[in-house]
Design an enzyme around this catalytic site. Structure first.
Site, short mmCIF file in Angstrom:
data_model
loop_
_atom_site.label_atom_id
_atom_site.label_comp_id
_atom_site.label_asym_id
_atom_site.label_seq_id
_atom_site.Cartn_x
_atom_site.Cartn_y
_atom_site.Cartn_z
N ALA A 40 0.73 -1.20 0.00
CA ALA A 40 -0.05 -0.09 0.04
C ALA A 40 1.04 1.50 0.03
O ALA A 40 0.58 2.35 -0.48
CB ALA A 40 -0.84 -0.06 1.35
N THR A 41 2.14 1.01 0.63
CA THR A 41 2.70 2.35 0.43
C THR A 41 3.38 2.89 -0.69
O THR A 41 3.04 3.86 -1.03
CB THR A 41 4.12 1.91 1.57
OG1 THR A 41 3.50 1.97 2.93
CG2 THR A 41 5.11 3.31 1.34
N ASN B 24 -6.44 2.90 11.19
CA ASN B 24 -5.54 1.59 11.54
C ASN B 24 -5.66 1.39 13.00
O ASN B 24 -5.44 0.52 13.63
CB ASN B 24 -4.31 1.60 10.76
CG ASN B 24 -3.59 2.81 11.09
OD1 ASN B 24 -3.85 4.16 10.67
ND2 ASN B 24 -2.40 2.72 11.56
N SER C 119 -3.69 -3.67 0.64
CA SER C 119 -2.59 -4.10 1.07
C SER C 119 -2.84 -5.67 1.32
O SER C 119 -4.01 -5.68 2.25
CB SER C 119 -1.92 -3.44 2.27
OG SER C 119 -0.84 -4.25 2.63
N HIS D 132 -1.37 -7.87 3.43
CA HIS D 132 -1.08 -8.53 4.62
C HIS D 132 -2.08 -8.25 5.61
O HIS D 132 -1.99 -8.72 6.66
CB HIS D 132 0.41 -8.17 5.11
CG HIS D 132 0.93 -7.02 5.39
ND1 HIS D 132 1.10 -6.43 6.88
CD2 HIS D 132 0.92 -5.95 4.61
CE1 HIS D 132 1.42 -5.25 6.66
NE2 HIS D 132 1.41 -4.64 5.46
N THR E 86 9.42 -7.34 -13.36
CA THR E 86 8.46 -8.66 -13.48
C THR E 86 8.13 -8.71 -12.07
O THR E 86 8.42 -8.55 -10.92
CB THR E 86 9.63 -9.78 -13.40
OG1 THR E 86 10.32 -9.67 -14.72
CG2 THR E 86 9.12 -11.24 -13.49
N CYS F 135 3.89 0.81 13.58
CA CYS F 135 3.79 0.33 12.22
C CYS F 135 5.33 0.18 11.77
O CYS F 135 5.26 -0.61 10.96
CB CYS F 135 2.76 1.19 11.33
SG CYS F 135 2.08 0.36 10.27
#
Ligand code: PLP
Length: 386
Positions: free
Chosen positions: A71-72, A155, A203, A205, A242, A329
């Site tokens: 996401a970053t 969050n 994101s 995870h 890739t 975080c």
């Protein structure tokens, strides 16, 4: 035998789902998805299947999903002054974010600091809609369009932002809206087929997929920022390099499960509510942040007056409970929460975040009770001695 631990830190990273693990392992031997031979085409199919699954989670078109390293990266790619509409260059003159956004948004991406305005939030953590409308009213369109970024759900507190109302304000100002849906995905329904965000950030995870993979989801691909990672034309030229095939496959599997898991959200809410009931029973003066407004069903963020959150977190950890103090975080760093500060809650002792998921059990909740009871007893003893 070691006591089993309770993992109550899903907003940091949800545990890897078995289906995601299997998909990752199965994709590790895949060939280069850009190769035209049969092996390459099989690898391409893995990516396109995952793209469909990620799109389905937010009811978007698969063609409008661009995989990124998380996401970053998705935020930094989108928060750019330089865009294209077809072949024409397009300028975003100024970025508007909320004070309670995740640092990857708050820091303004590719905008220089002077071109970023932070909009305040209320004491409940809701973006100040009047302040946003006012800021956009004085935006100088001659310089370019206004770009607005806001999180769908916080969050730390789990507070859900009124994105539909933000979208109306942004559209009225002729702006473009980026929504950081990292914590909302799989926890509230998201639907890109109705007017909502122009771009979503996801994101893997946070929904039980592997780390280091995320996505931009566009409502339409008419306008896109200049790529942050230009390269060999992968992801339709929007993100070179890739593809991280194994992570993408794992993300797809997690997205499939997250979509199905939306129906279990009330059970998650009951467990979260049970945890909050324990907090208020054992710590009579506990403060739960964002409780008055709509929040994610899996999150509670609370302060124990007179107890530093970092100290309590260590005590919980020693008692076998994994939870967070503040947002925690970045690489184990625990600092004062900028979200609490934005909500006007000062710097007292910080707050503890419990965030759970469908796999959280009644035993986990009981373990939490035991640990908090110990912390509350020590606090009472401290107060008696003082
Ligand atoms: N946005 C929010 C709301 C988050 O909670 C996080 C991670 O904590 C991110 C963005 C960054 O996600 P990633 O770890 O994929 O870069």
């Amino acid at each position: 035998m070691a006591e089993p631990r309770a993992y109550l830190d899903y907003n940091a990273s949800a545990p890897l789902l078995p289906a995601a693990r299997s998909a990752v392992v199965a994709a590790l031997d895949a060939a280069n998805p850009s190769s035209v031979h049969a092996e390459g085409r099989a690898a391409r199919r893995l990516i396109e299947d995952a793209r469909r699954d990620v799109a389905a989670l937010v009811n978007a078109k698969p063609d409008h999903v661009i995989f990124t390293s998380g996401a970053t990266e998705a935020a930094v790619a989108l928060l750019s002054p330089d865009w294209r509409m077809g072949r024409a260059a397009l300028r975003m003159a100024h970025l508007y974010v909320s004070e309670a956004d995740h640092p990857c948004v708050l820091n303004g991406g590719r905008f220089v600091r002077e071109k970023v305005t932070r909009i305040g939030v209320t004491s409940d953590g809701i973006v100040d809609l009047d302040a946003l409308a006012l800021a956009l009213a004085s935006h100088d369109k001659a310089e370019g369009l206004p770009l607005v970024a806001i999180h769908a759900a916080n969050n730390e507190t789990g507070v859900i932002q009124p994105v539909a109302e933000v979208a109306v304000i942004v559209k009225a100002a002729g702006g473009v809206l980026v929504v950081d849906a990292v914590q909302a995905a799989g926890r509230i329904p998201l639907d890109m087929s109705v007017p909502y965000a122009d771009y979503l950030i996801l994101s893997s995870h946070k929904i039980g997929g592997p780390k280091g993979i995320g996505a931009i989801v566009a409502a339409s691909d008419l306008m896109m920022p200049l790529p942050l990672v230009p390269g060999g034309g992968q992801e339709k030229g929007h993100r070179g390099g890739t593809e991280n095939l194994a992570a993408i496959a794992g993300f797809g599997a997690a997205a499939r499960e997250a979509l199905a898991g939306l129906r279990d959200i009330e059970a998650v809410r009951q467990r979260r509510d049970a945890i909050e009931a324990i907090v208020t029973e054992l710590v009579l003066d506990a403060e739960i942040f964002g409780k008055r407004v709509e929040r994610l069903a899996n999150t509670t963020f609370f302060a124990i007056p007179g107890t530093k959150a970092e100290t309590a977190q260590i005590a919980f950890d020693l008692a076998g409970i994994a939870l967070s103090a503040g947002s925690a975080c970045s690489s184990g760093k625990v600092g004062p929460s900028h979200v609490l500060k934005a909500m006007g809650h000062g710097e007292e002792g910080g707050a503890l975040r419990v965030s759970i998921g469908a796999a959280t059990t009644a035993e986990d909740v009981e373990r939490f009770r035991k640990a908090l009871a110990g912390i509350a007893a020590r606090r009472a003893a401290r107060e008696r001695a003082a």
